[in-house]
Design an enzyme around this catalytic site. Structure first.
Site, mmCIF file in Angstrom:
data_model
loop_
_atom_site.group_PDB
_atom_site.id
_atom_site.type_symbol
_atom_site.label_atom_id
_atom_site.label_comp_id
_atom_site.label_asym_id
_atom_site.label_seq_id
_atom_site.Cartn_x
_atom_site.Cartn_y
_atom_site.Cartn_z
ATOM 1 N N SER A 1 -26.985 6.842 -21.847
ATOM 2 C CA SER A 1 -26.111 7.093 -21.734
ATOM 3 C C SER A 1 -25.148 6.569 -20.030
ATOM 4 O O SER A 1 -25.089 7.328 -19.193
ATOM 5 C CB SER A 1 -25.641 9.013 -21.267
ATOM 6 O OG SER A 1 -26.172 9.140 -20.678
ATOM 7 N N HIS B 1 -30.429 10.628 -25.932
ATOM 8 C CA HIS B 1 -31.638 10.298 -26.006
ATOM 9 C C HIS B 1 -32.413 10.752 -27.271
ATOM 10 O O HIS B 1 -33.133 11.015 -27.020
ATOM 11 C CB HIS B 1 -31.959 11.341 -24.215
ATOM 12 C CG HIS B 1 -31.246 10.393 -23.213
ATOM 13 N ND1 HIS B 1 -30.989 11.835 -22.332
ATOM 14 C CD2 HIS B 1 -30.771 9.361 -23.419
ATOM 15 C CE1 HIS B 1 -30.269 10.594 -21.419
ATOM 16 N NE2 HIS B 1 -30.760 9.969 -22.341
ATOM 17 N N GLN C 1 -27.095 16.460 -23.572
ATOM 18 C CA GLN C 1 -28.140 15.974 -23.827
ATOM 19 C C GLN C 1 -29.241 16.401 -22.732
ATOM 20 O O GLN C 1 -30.438 15.936 -23.271
ATOM 21 C CB GLN C 1 -27.870 14.729 -22.571
ATOM 22 C CG GLN C 1 -28.415 13.582 -22.632
ATOM 23 C CD GLN C 1 -28.123 12.409 -21.206
ATOM 24 O OE1 GLN C 1 -27.049 12.165 -21.726
ATOM 25 N NE2 GLN C 1 -27.755 12.817 -20.307
ATOM 26 N N GLU C 2 -29.622 17.502 -21.683
ATOM 27 C CA GLU C 2 -30.509 17.748 -21.185
ATOM 28 C C GLU C 2 -30.438 19.066 -20.966
ATOM 29 O O GLU C 2 -29.821 20.008 -20.753
ATOM 30 C CB GLU C 2 -30.721 16.962 -19.865
ATOM 31 C CG GLU C 2 -30.247 15.345 -20.104
ATOM 32 C CD GLU C 2 -30.426 14.673 -18.840
ATOM 33 O OE1 GLU C 2 -31.288 16.241 -17.660
ATOM 34 O OE2 GLU C 2 -30.970 13.436 -18.530
ATOM 35 N N GLU D 1 -36.594 11.219 -22.953
ATOM 36 C CA GLU D 1 -37.464 11.798 -21.471
ATOM 37 C C GLU D 1 -38.816 12.503 -21.521
ATOM 38 O O GLU D 1 -38.743 14.047 -20.986
ATOM 39 C CB GLU D 1 -35.674 12.586 -20.566
ATOM 40 C CG GLU D 1 -34.883 11.305 -20.338
ATOM 41 C CD GLU D 1 -34.082 11.702 -19.692
ATOM 42 O OE1 GLU D 1 -33.887 12.999 -19.159
ATOM 43 O OE2 GLU D 1 -33.244 10.549 -19.065
ATOM 44 N N ASP E 1 -27.941 19.171 -18.609
ATOM 45 C CA ASP E 1 -27.133 17.739 -17.916
ATOM 46 C C ASP E 1 -26.014 17.900 -19.760
ATOM 47 O O ASP E 1 -26.839 17.616 -20.953
ATOM 48 C CB ASP E 1 -27.723 16.750 -17.954
ATOM 49 C CG ASP E 1 -26.731 15.535 -17.748
ATOM 50 O OD1 ASP E 1 -25.590 15.506 -17.513
ATOM 51 O OD2 ASP E 1 -26.994 14.334 -17.377
ATOM 52 N N GLU F 1 -24.639 19.750 -15.470
ATOM 53 C CA GLU F 1 -24.214 18.510 -14.712
ATOM 54 C C GLU F 1 -23.481 17.316 -16.070
ATOM 55 O O GLU F 1 -23.054 17.869 -17.018
ATOM 56 C CB GLU F 1 -25.424 17.030 -14.859
ATOM 57 C CG GLU F 1 -25.330 15.957 -14.269
ATOM 58 C CD GLU F 1 -26.586 15.164 -14.585
ATOM 59 O OE1 GLU F 1 -27.509 15.913 -14.555
ATOM 60 O OE2 GLU F 1 -26.915 13.713 -15.147
ATOM 61 N N ASP G 1 -22.306 12.922 -12.205
ATOM 62 C CA ASP G 1 -23.322 12.109 -12.638
ATOM 63 C C ASP G 1 -21.933 10.567 -13.347
ATOM 64 O O ASP G 1 -21.901 9.414 -12.674
ATOM 65 C CB ASP G 1 -24.046 12.268 -13.717
ATOM 66 C CG ASP G 1 -24.752 11.320 -14.461
ATOM 67 O OD1 ASP G 1 -24.973 10.291 -13.188
ATOM 68 O OD2 ASP G 1 -26.000 11.169 -15.007
ATOM 69 N N LYS H 1 -28.201 7.781 -8.975
ATOM 70 C CA LYS H 1 -29.376 6.278 -9.209
ATOM 71 C C LYS H 1 -29.415 5.548 -8.350
ATOM 72 O O LYS H 1 -28.032 4.580 -8.664
ATOM 73 C CB LYS H 1 -28.292 6.418 -10.753
ATOM 74 C CG LYS H 1 -29.400 8.205 -11.641
ATOM 75 C CD LYS H 1 -28.529 8.178 -12.526
ATOM 76 C CE LYS H 1 -28.554 8.933 -13.553
ATOM 77 N NZ LYS H 1 -28.215 9.228 -15.227
ATOM 78 N N HIS I 1 -34.025 9.824 -12.590
ATOM 79 C CA HIS I 1 -34.944 8.478 -12.733
ATOM 80 C C HIS I 1 -33.736 8.284 -13.848
ATOM 81 O O HIS I 1 -32.880 8.674 -14.019
ATOM 82 C CB HIS I 1 -35.778 8.492 -13.486
ATOM 83 C CG HIS I 1 -35.429 10.406 -14.492
ATOM 84 N ND1 HIS I 1 -36.237 10.237 -15.736
ATOM 85 C CD2 HIS I 1 -34.895 11.954 -14.875
ATOM 86 C CE1 HIS I 1 -35.326 11.180 -16.838
ATOM 87 N NE2 HIS I 1 -34.682 12.039 -16.304
ATOM 88 N N ARG I 2 -34.256 7.767 -14.629
ATOM 89 C CA ARG I 2 -33.726 6.694 -15.675
ATOM 90 C C ARG I 2 -34.357 7.262 -17.628
ATOM 91 O O ARG I 2 -35.220 7.543 -17.678
ATOM 92 C CB ARG I 2 -32.845 5.295 -15.900
ATOM 93 C CG ARG I 2 -31.459 4.967 -14.994
ATOM 94 C CD ARG I 2 -30.584 5.873 -14.324
ATOM 95 N NE ARG I 2 -29.775 6.374 -15.703
ATOM 96 C CZ ARG I 2 -28.185 5.315 -15.687
ATOM 97 N NH1 ARG I 2 -28.373 4.183 -14.562
ATOM 98 N NH2 ARG I 2 -27.313 5.086 -16.368
ATOM 99 N N SER I 3 -33.086 7.082 -18.246
ATOM 100 C CA SER I 3 -34.245 7.543 -18.977
ATOM 101 C C SER I 3 -34.542 6.268 -20.110
ATOM 102 O O SER I 3 -35.650 6.718 -20.486
ATOM 103 C CB SER I 3 -32.728 7.785 -20.528
ATOM 104 O OG SER I 3 -32.102 6.687 -21.092
ATOM 105 N N LYS J 1 -34.874 14.523 -10.324
ATOM 106 C CA LYS J 1 -34.776 15.320 -12.384
ATOM 107 C C LYS J 1 -35.777 13.983 -12.408
ATOM 108 O O LYS J 1 -35.329 12.847 -12.200
ATOM 109 C CB LYS J 1 -33.645 15.179 -12.570
ATOM 110 C CG LYS J 1 -32.651 15.063 -14.072
ATOM 111 C CD LYS J 1 -31.259 15.281 -13.600
ATOM 112 C CE LYS J 1 -30.520 13.910 -14.377
ATOM 113 N NZ LYS J 1 -29.398 13.985 -14.988
HETATM 114 P P1 PGA Z 1 -29.048 7.937 -18.893
HETATM 115 O O1 PGA Z 1 -29.704 9.989 -18.571
HETATM 116 O O2 PGA Z 1 -30.568 7.519 -17.779
HETATM 117 O O3 PGA Z 1 -29.970 7.549 -19.460
HETATM 118 O O4 PGA Z 1 -28.126 7.646 -18.477
HETATM 119 C C1 PGA Z 1 -29.592 10.136 -18.278
HETATM 120 C C2 PGA Z 1 -28.501 11.229 -17.598
HETATM 121 O O5 PGA Z 1 -27.028 10.963 -17.989
HETATM 122 O O6 PGA Z 1 -29.160 12.128 -16.123
HETATM 123 ZN ZN ZN Z 2 -26.239 12.813 -16.724
#
Ligand code: PGA
Ligand code: ZN
Length: 428
Positions: free
Chosen positions: A45, A152, A172-173, A215, A248, A291, A325, A350, A378-380, A401
């Site tokens: 994402s 994800h 998403q999270e 994740e 998130d 987020e 983000d 990131k 991190h990233r997914s 995270k």
């Molecule tokens: P991504 O997701 O690594 O797929 O971008 C992580 C996030 O959105 O925080």
């Molecule tokens: Zn995010």
């Protein structure tokens, strides 16, 4: 420090996609040679303003173009090395060399620098970021992403027939965040919660319907976002776990630019209605962070929600975070705008959104100087590299995270943070 030799390798990330790993051989003065590796992750994402990602297969040729120049210089510091790579690239968004190639070299350089001086990486990063805090006093909190949704998640095709569900959760999270200071205990609590949640979900939905997302968070046939939150909150209450909830939304994923509407649970919402939806979640659940509540260009909608939620009365105990983000993409220009517009009070960091360690540290300092917290992420699509743990501790970030404590590439970061916690907190 001189780079004596360097190589680029292609390795697989946690989704089985190709990614880059840099290997550097370096020497400081007459000292011993230091070997250092670093690999880079990939998002799904991703924000529109992230730096360019080079096809890993093209990295060998790109690296061979710059290698001989890198080997000529005796670098005085990280900045000189990173600036050279930025200059070689010569573009705004690193579209020539690729942020992934540049970052793998930048991080390997940092490791080689620390190693050749016999210091821990997080101590080097502390110096680099002028972090004055004591590690023990304010250690990063883990944000465990225990239920996955959004980009994800892939749900089985037959869930439409079985449960009337076409896609995973919109948000998403769904995270739990320990409220205790001791990182070791916080990690144990997170692991126990994750295990218990898995059992609880198996009871409710059947074992065969409890899957894992990118994740390591659970994926079940939830009908609504609240259904997932309800189960989490009940489990926390039942066991009196010292955990709060974070989300998130990654809202760009359910936003339509054409009509400026968001779709949640098949219902279209204006930004104002979505704000009310979030404020209601903060009322109902013990939530402390949110987020990307809006689209990645919506600085003003972020500001309105922040104005409503982040009142002056916030104390250390009831502090809430609006984390940016995709809105800020670890980019100084975008963070500046977000700070000026008061679009939040914390930034997600990131490394691969911007592409060098030095630029990342500058963004972290800008956040800190303006009273914004940082969450290093991190990233997914991840590798086993644990650099972000050293970064989070070194710069004194509010949080780290790294997904749920359920897959090795996620645990690598939490385990490294635990190792550092032990080194810094156990006093004989
Ligand atoms: P991504 O997701 O690594 O797929 O971008 C992580 C996030 O959105 O925080
Ligand atoms: Zn995010």
């Amino acid at each position: 420090m001189k780079i004596i030799d360097g190589q680029i390798k292609i390795i697989k990330d946690s989704r089985g996609h190709d990614t880059l790993e840099a290997h550097l051989l370096a020497r400081e003065g007459e000292g011993k040679n230091a070997v250092a590796f670093a690999s880079v992750p990939a998002g799904k994402s991703t924000g529109a303003h992230e730096a360019f990602v080079l096809n890993p297969k093209e990295a060998f040729e790109k690296f061979s173009e710059i290698k001989k120049d890198i080997l000529k210089i005796n670098f005085r510091d990280q900045k000189e090395f990173d600036s050279l790579l930025i200059a070689f690239d010569g573009t705004q968004n690193k579209s020539n060399l690729g942020a992934n190639l540049i970052l793998s070299l930048s991080l390997a350089f940092a490791r080689a620098w620390a190693k050749s001086r016999g210091i821990e990486l997080y101590r080097y990063l502390k110096d680099l970021s002028d972090n004055q805090k004591k590690f023990f006093e304010d250690f990063p909190r883990p944000l465990f992403n225990v239920i996955n949704g959004g980009a994800h998640v892939e749900i089985p095709k037959d869930w439409e027939k079985k449960f009337g569900i076409k896609k995973g959760l919109d948000l998403q999270e769904f995270q739990v965040i320990p409220t205790i200071k001791d990182f070791g205990i916080g990690l144990s609590v997170g692991q126990e919660f994750y295990k218990k949640l898995g059992k609880e979900l198996s009871k409710i939905y059947g074992k065969e319907n409890v899957l894992l997302g990118d994740e390591a968070g659970y994926v079940c046939p939830f009908k609504t976002n609240q259904e997932a939150l309800e189960i989490m909150q009940e489990l926390i209450n039942h066991h009196l776990y010292p955990l709060k909830i974070g989300l998130d939304a990654a809202a760009s994923q359910f936003y339509s630019k054409q009509n400026n509407l968001y779709t949640i649970e098949q219902e279209e919402m204006t930004p104002e209605e979505l704000s009310v939806f979030y404020l209601d979640l903060f009322e109902r659940y013990e939530m402390i962070s949110l987020e990307d509540p809006f689209d990645e260009e919506s600085f003003d909608d972020f500001s309105r929600l922040s104005g409503n939620l982040l009142t002056e009365k916030q104390t250390q105990k009831n502090k809430k975070l609006i984390i940016t983000d995709d809105l800020t993409t670890t980019n100084p220009g975008r963070l500046k705008e977000a700070i000026e517009k008061k679009s939040g009070n914390a930034i997600l960091i990131k490394l691969n959104q911007i592409g060098t360690l030095s630029e990342t540290i500058e963004v972290i300092k800008m956040a800190r100087d303006n009273g914004w917290q940082q969450v290093v992420s991190h990233r997914s699509g991840e590798t086993m590299d644990s650099f972000i743990a050293d970064l989070a501790v070194g710069v004194g970030a509010w949080g780290i995270k790294s997904g749920a404590p359920g897959k090795p590439e996620r645990m690598a970061k939490y385990s490294r943070a635990l190792e550092i916690w032990k080194k810094e907190s156990v006093v004989f």
